[in-house]
Scaffold this motif. Structure first.
Motif, PDB file in Angstrom:
ATOM      1  N   GLY A 317       0.817  -1.212   0.000  1.00  0.00           N
ATOM      2  CA  GLY A 317       0.000   0.000   0.000  1.00  0.00           C
ATOM      3  C   GLY A 317       0.850   1.260   0.000  1.00  0.00           C
ATOM      4  N   GLU A 318       1.917   1.257   0.789  1.00  0.00           N
ATOM      5  CA  GLU A 318       2.802   2.420   0.835  1.00  0.00           C
ATOM      6  C   GLU A 318       3.510   2.632  -0.507  1.00  0.00           C
ATOM      7  OE1 GLU A 318       3.483   4.579   3.910  1.00  0.00           O
ATOM      8  OE2 GLU A 318       1.457   3.775   3.832  1.00  0.00           O
ATOM      9  N   LEU A 319       3.969   1.540  -1.119  1.00  0.00           N
ATOM     10  CA  LEU A 319       4.628   1.651  -2.423  1.00  0.00           C
ATOM     11  C   LEU A 319       3.665   2.183  -3.480  1.00  0.00           C
ATOM     12  CD1 LEU A 319       6.737  -1.636  -2.441  1.00  0.00           C
ATOM     13  CD2 LEU A 319       7.642   0.695  -2.580  1.00  0.00           C
ATOM     14  N   ARG A 320       2.431   1.714  -3.430  1.00  0.00           N
ATOM     15  CA  ARG A 320       1.438   2.172  -4.391  1.00  0.00           C
ATOM     16  C   ARG A 320       1.225   3.685  -4.272  1.00  0.00           C
ATOM     17  NH1 ARG A 320      -4.000   1.937  -3.461  1.00  0.00           N
ATOM     18  NH2 ARG A 320      -5.344   2.304  -5.262  1.00  0.00           N
ATOM     19  N   ARG A 321       1.152   4.180  -3.050  1.00  0.00           N
ATOM     20  CA  ARG A 321       0.964   5.623  -2.862  1.00  0.00           C
ATOM     21  C   ARG A 321       2.218   6.414  -3.237  1.00  0.00           C
ATOM     22  NH1 ARG A 321      -2.477   3.419   0.976  1.00  0.00           N
ATOM     23  NH2 ARG A 321      -0.859   3.021   2.521  1.00  0.00           N
ATOM     24  N   SER A 322       3.378   5.756  -3.189  1.00  0.00           N
ATOM     25  CA  SER A 322       4.607   6.413  -3.623  1.00  0.00           C
ATOM     26  C   SER A 322       4.663   6.538  -5.147  1.00  0.00           C
ATOM     27  CB  SER A 322       5.827   5.629  -3.131  1.00  0.00           C
ATOM     28  OG  SER A 322       7.018   6.167  -3.657  1.00  0.00           O
ATOM     29  N   MET A 323       4.245   5.479  -5.819  1.00  0.00           N
ATOM     30  CA  MET A 323       4.329   5.443  -7.287  1.00  0.00           C
ATOM     31  C   MET A 323       3.184   6.196  -7.959  1.00  0.00           C
ATOM     32  SD  MET A 323       7.048   3.718  -7.864  1.00  0.00           S
ATOM     33  CE  MET A 323       8.134   2.430  -7.253  1.00  0.00           C
ATOM     34  N   SER A 324       2.057   6.345  -7.267  1.00  0.00           N
ATOM     35  CA  SER A 324       0.858   6.923  -7.880  1.00  0.00           C
ATOM     36  C   SER A 324       0.385   8.130  -7.085  1.00  0.00           C
ATOM     37  CB  SER A 324      -0.257   5.868  -7.947  1.00  0.00           C
ATOM     38  OG  SER A 324      -1.500   6.464  -8.253  1.00  0.00           O
TER      39      SER A 324
END
Length: 407
Positions: A317-324
């Motif tokens: 979830g954290e990576l997704r918010r970083s990339m998007s």
């Protein structure tokens, strides 16, 4: 026959590695507690507070989140009051603003109520709010319930660090990167910098933050943990009028991170963040910064894999918010529905020095350990800036005790 100890020309009594707010507070505390003690601070950067101290939200934390009786709880509560007093005494920009912690889903309500209880156990005044009352503090924020914590504030932590440096009376050397350490329990500690300078001290204090485990190993002490760096990415709000003060989500108690929050800073701007994603270098402030040796150190530490195995869903979830940016905006809109992706302007990131044990446990409390003629601060992420004055006194106490034992 009596053994004669060789005469050594020490350059200082206590050598502090690291010119962040904890290292400078330690130097300040030593000279206050024992006037005449010679203290030297080595900082690899050209000035103070270039990493965790200068790249955080600027919040003076109340101490509501932390386990009653823990160092974090005791030092944050005490440190918040002392930080406000310190800033007032030296004319450093600050304000006691209070903050809201807002539950946006029913599953968060039990955790919010648990925070109320924790706050009371820690001696922190807390006001419980229903949904309509949230608008009294933050008209644009939406939630099912909230708590208001009146003792939270904001300040210029870089200004605090500079004042600590100036008031400590220590010999502070910038641009002094540590290269080697020769620690001899019967004699003292000699360090060599990358420029070839040698500093001899009776006692070494390790406040190296992102590099504290490496410094511990250079002295010959095995810290039993590794720093795993987590980058926190921020945005600045293009419409700062949407937020009056400080607004936090209800944190997940399984993690030492507080979640993406809204912070009106001392400059009047509003920052949104941080998330928490693995950094590819200890000073990896963007995805483009990769240091293979440091990354290999993280990947070969068993605790990194145990941690990933336990918490991979959170990490995704954290990576997704970083990339998007869209995903990040969606997360913010739970608290602030009026915000749009166009309102979010990228801002400087920070990196949290998170200690991880061999079994994958994320060290939650401050961690201070001692060796022969050494004191190591091995976990001092948030709220260490808030708590720096009591942390500094505790580290100073241990350093002075070690110094007394050498006489």
């Amino acid at each position: 026959m009596e053994q004669v100890r060789p005469k050594i020309a020490y350059d200082c009594d206590v050598l502090v590695i690291g010119g962040g707010i904890v290292g400078l507070s330690t130097a300040y505390a030593i000279t206050r507690a024992a006037p005449g003690t010679r203290v030297t601070v080595l900082e690899k950067e050209p000035g103070p507070a270039r990493h965790q101290t200068g790249r955080n939200s600027g919040v003076i934390h109340s101490g509501i989140y932390y386990r009653p009786g823990s160092l974090k709880a005791r030092y944050a509560v005490r440190g918040a009051a002392e930080m406000v007093k310190f800033c007032a005494e030296y004319g450093i920009a600050h304000a006691v603003t209070g903050k809201l912690i807002v539950a946006t889903g029913r599953d968060e309500l039990p955790r919010l109520h648990a925070l109320v209880q924790r706050g009371r156990e820690n001696g922190i005044p807390v006001r419980e709010l229903g949904a309509p009352q949230i608008a009294e503090y933050e008209p644009e924020v939406r939630g099912l319930a909230a708590i208001h914590v009146g003792t939270t504030g904001i300040c210029d932590f870089v200004g605090v660090a500079r004042q600590l440096a100036g008031s400590s009376g220590a010999d502070i050397r910038y641009g002094a990167r540590l290269a080697r350490v020769d620690r001899r329990p019967e004699l003292g500690v000699a360090v060599e910098t990358a420029r070839g300078e040698v500093v001899r001290a009776r006692v070494l204090v390790n406040c190296a933050g992102l590099h504290c485990d490496e410094v511990a190993r250079l002295t010959g002490d095995e810290p039993g943990m590794r720093i795993v760096p987590f980058r926190g990415e921020y945005y600045e709000l293009a419409r700062p009028d949407l937020v009056r003060g400080l607004v936090y989500p209800v944190p997940d108690p399984a993690f030492p991170f507080l979640g993406v929050h809204l912070t009106r800073g001392i400059d009047g701007g509003v920052h949104i963040g941080p998330n928490a994603v693995p950094a590819l270098a200890r000073e990896g402030y963007g995805w483009g910064t990769v240091r293979p040796r440091e990354l290999a150190g993280t990947l070969t530490w068993p605790g990194s894999w145990h941690m990933a195995g336990r918490h991979w869903r959170y990490g995704v979830g954290e990576l997704r918010r970083s990339m998007s940016k869209s995903a990040f905006t969606t997360a913010v809109r739970r608290l602030l529905p009026a915000v749009t992706a166009d309102d979010l302007v990228p801002a400087a990131a920070g990196v949290r020095a998170q200690a991880v044990l061999r079994d994958g446990t994320l060290v939650d409390d401050f961690l201070i350990r001692e060796g022969a003629r050494t004191v190591h601060v091995l976990n001092a992420p948030s709220p260490a800036a808030t708590a720096c004055l009591p942390i500094g006194r505790e580290v100073a106490r241990r350093a002075l005790a070690a110094l007394a034992s050498t006489d």
